[in-house]
Design a protein around this motif. Sequence first.
Motif, PDB file in Angstrom:
ATOM      1  N   GLU A   1       0.849  -1.183   0.000  1.00  0.00           N
ATOM      2  CA  GLU A   1       0.000   0.000   0.000  1.00  0.00           C
ATOM      3  C   GLU A   1       0.889   1.239   0.000  1.00  0.00           C
ATOM      4  O   GLU A   1       1.785   1.356   0.845  1.00  0.00           O
ATOM      5  N   TRP A  58     -14.391   8.757  -6.472  1.00  0.00           N
ATOM      6  CA  TRP A  58     -13.949   8.262  -5.163  1.00  0.00           C
ATOM      7  C   TRP A  58     -14.675   8.992  -4.038  1.00  0.00           C
ATOM      8  O   TRP A  58     -15.145   8.367  -3.076  1.00  0.00           O
ATOM      9  N   TYR A  59     -14.801  10.315  -4.145  1.00  0.00           N
ATOM     10  CA  TYR A  59     -15.479  11.086  -3.102  1.00  0.00           C
ATOM     11  C   TYR A  59     -16.950  10.692  -2.995  1.00  0.00           C
ATOM     12  O   TYR A  59     -17.467  10.486  -1.891  1.00  0.00           O
ATOM     13  N   THR A  64     -17.182   7.356  -1.181  1.00  0.00           N
ATOM     14  CA  THR A  64     -16.714   7.220   0.206  1.00  0.00           C
ATOM     15  C   THR A  64     -17.171   8.353   1.120  1.00  0.00           C
ATOM     16  O   THR A  64     -16.848   8.342   2.310  1.00  0.00           O
ATOM     17  N   GLN A  69     -18.296   7.918   4.676  1.00  0.00           N
ATOM     18  CA  GLN A  69     -17.333   7.508   5.677  1.00  0.00           C
ATOM     19  C   GLN A  69     -16.593   8.686   6.307  1.00  0.00           C
ATOM     20  O   GLN A  69     -15.639   8.494   7.068  1.00  0.00           O
ATOM     21  N   LEU A 119     -12.377  13.196   4.969  1.00  0.00           N
ATOM     22  CA  LEU A 119     -11.964  11.847   4.631  1.00  0.00           C
ATOM     23  C   LEU A 119     -10.454  11.801   4.836  1.00  0.00           C
ATOM     24  O   LEU A 119      -9.715  12.506   4.147  1.00  0.00           O
ATOM     25  N   LEU A 133      -6.954  10.827   4.327  1.00  0.00           N
ATOM     26  CA  LEU A 133      -6.228  10.167   3.251  1.00  0.00           C
ATOM     27  C   LEU A 133      -5.205   9.161   3.765  1.00  0.00           C
ATOM     28  O   LEU A 133      -4.654   8.392   2.967  1.00  0.00           O
ATOM     29  N   TYR A 140      -6.470   5.986   2.656  1.00  0.00           N
ATOM     30  CA  TYR A 140      -6.663   5.832   1.214  1.00  0.00           C
ATOM     31  C   TYR A 140      -5.343   6.151   0.520  1.00  0.00           C
ATOM     32  O   TYR A 140      -5.206   7.156  -0.180  1.00  0.00           O
ATOM     33  N   ASP A 169      -3.725   4.893  -2.016  1.00  0.00           N
ATOM     34  CA  ASP A 169      -3.668   4.986  -3.471  1.00  0.00           C
ATOM     35  C   ASP A 169      -4.199   6.321  -3.956  1.00  0.00           C
ATOM     36  O   ASP A 169      -3.663   6.904  -4.915  1.00  0.00           O
ATOM     37  N   VAL A 170      -5.236   6.844  -3.299  1.00  0.00           N
ATOM     38  CA  VAL A 170      -5.782   8.158  -3.679  1.00  0.00           C
ATOM     39  C   VAL A 170      -4.784   9.254  -3.335  1.00  0.00           C
ATOM     40  O   VAL A 170      -4.537  10.170  -4.133  1.00  0.00           O
ATOM     41  N   ARG A 171      -4.201   9.172  -2.156  1.00  0.00           N
ATOM     42  CA  ARG A 171      -3.203  10.172  -1.767  1.00  0.00           C
ATOM     43  C   ARG A 171      -2.026  10.170  -2.735  1.00  0.00           C
ATOM     44  O   ARG A 171      -1.534  11.236  -3.130  1.00  0.00           O
TER      45      ARG A 171
END
Length: 339
Positions: free
Chosen positions: A114, A285-286, A289, A292, A314, A316, A319, A321-323
């Motif tokens: 990750e 993505w937003y 999620t 959450q 949210l 990061l 997350y 991969d998003v970051r």
Amino acid sequence: TGCIFALARNNDCLTSSRDSDLTARIDVSRVEGAMHCCDANRGWASSIAAIVTVVLAVCVVCGVDAVPLPPCAEATPGLKAKTIENAEQMNVEWTSNVPFDVVIYWVNFEGGEEPAMVLAEGVTTYGGTYPGHAFRVRTYTEALIMEFVVPVPKHGAAVKASVSPCGSLAENAGGEPHLYDLGREEEFQSLVHDQFAPCLGPSRNWSCIKRYTHEEYMARDPEKYGFNPGEGDAGRAASLMPDYRPHTDASYTGQIAGVPKVSAIGPGYLKMTIPDRLRNMLLPWYNKTRSQMTPHESVPGGYMNEDKVHMHRLNLDFYGDVRMAIQTEMQTVMQWWTQ
């Protein structure tokens, strides 16, 4: 005869495996650099000032055999994070000694990777983790450079991880992407707004840059700006602006003079539209999620009025991969802007 050479960003001379060996290095972190030949026993043997523009090859004859870089790591089968009983959270000091950015991946409890963070060229930074956790460091093309398993610190000693060149430095450096992909310069330029477009209509609808002269700023009605009574850190706010509603921080400003100017021209900022590559990743993505989101914790220091205007976020950290996608895309934009 032969020589060892490296591209360095500091003033340390490289040392070799033999005490009597001489090591050559060339400093290209500045336009005006210096070429040095040094001896581990005798100190500086020579220092030749040089103007460095394009380095095609460097070879200073020092009377030593060329020493190749150590081989890069191979992925350890079955490597994964482990839980050590009674282990406490700690920081690892990550230092980059390679002339390109790398990605640090956390190897989770199932052995999957990750993305944790980008370690920029020549930078030292810190990352929170636990003893027993495992990491892999890769180039942007996912070539493995090293693995690191966090040890249990002894007597409060700092735990450090140094990312150094391996294998063929040229091959590793070749894994770094260009400042931006071909064609993206035209894309980014098309996203730049008119920096002097007028601000029309109610301010809540503005998408513009509003400029005020110092005289206009001083003429504003202070009752219309700043924190409302009871918002933020009242004691700190009163000490900053005792006569009217605080809106300027005059206590934490020492770092302003040290902020480097990275853009060749302009005021130090650029207003533009978010690139489609980032928008098309973030919005789905937003929307997926957003349920959450968690309440944003209080920000110490009295800088915000989150006790009156509540915020959610949210995180990061959960997350990776998003970051990573945000970091790499924004790095591309920044490198285009600053050249």
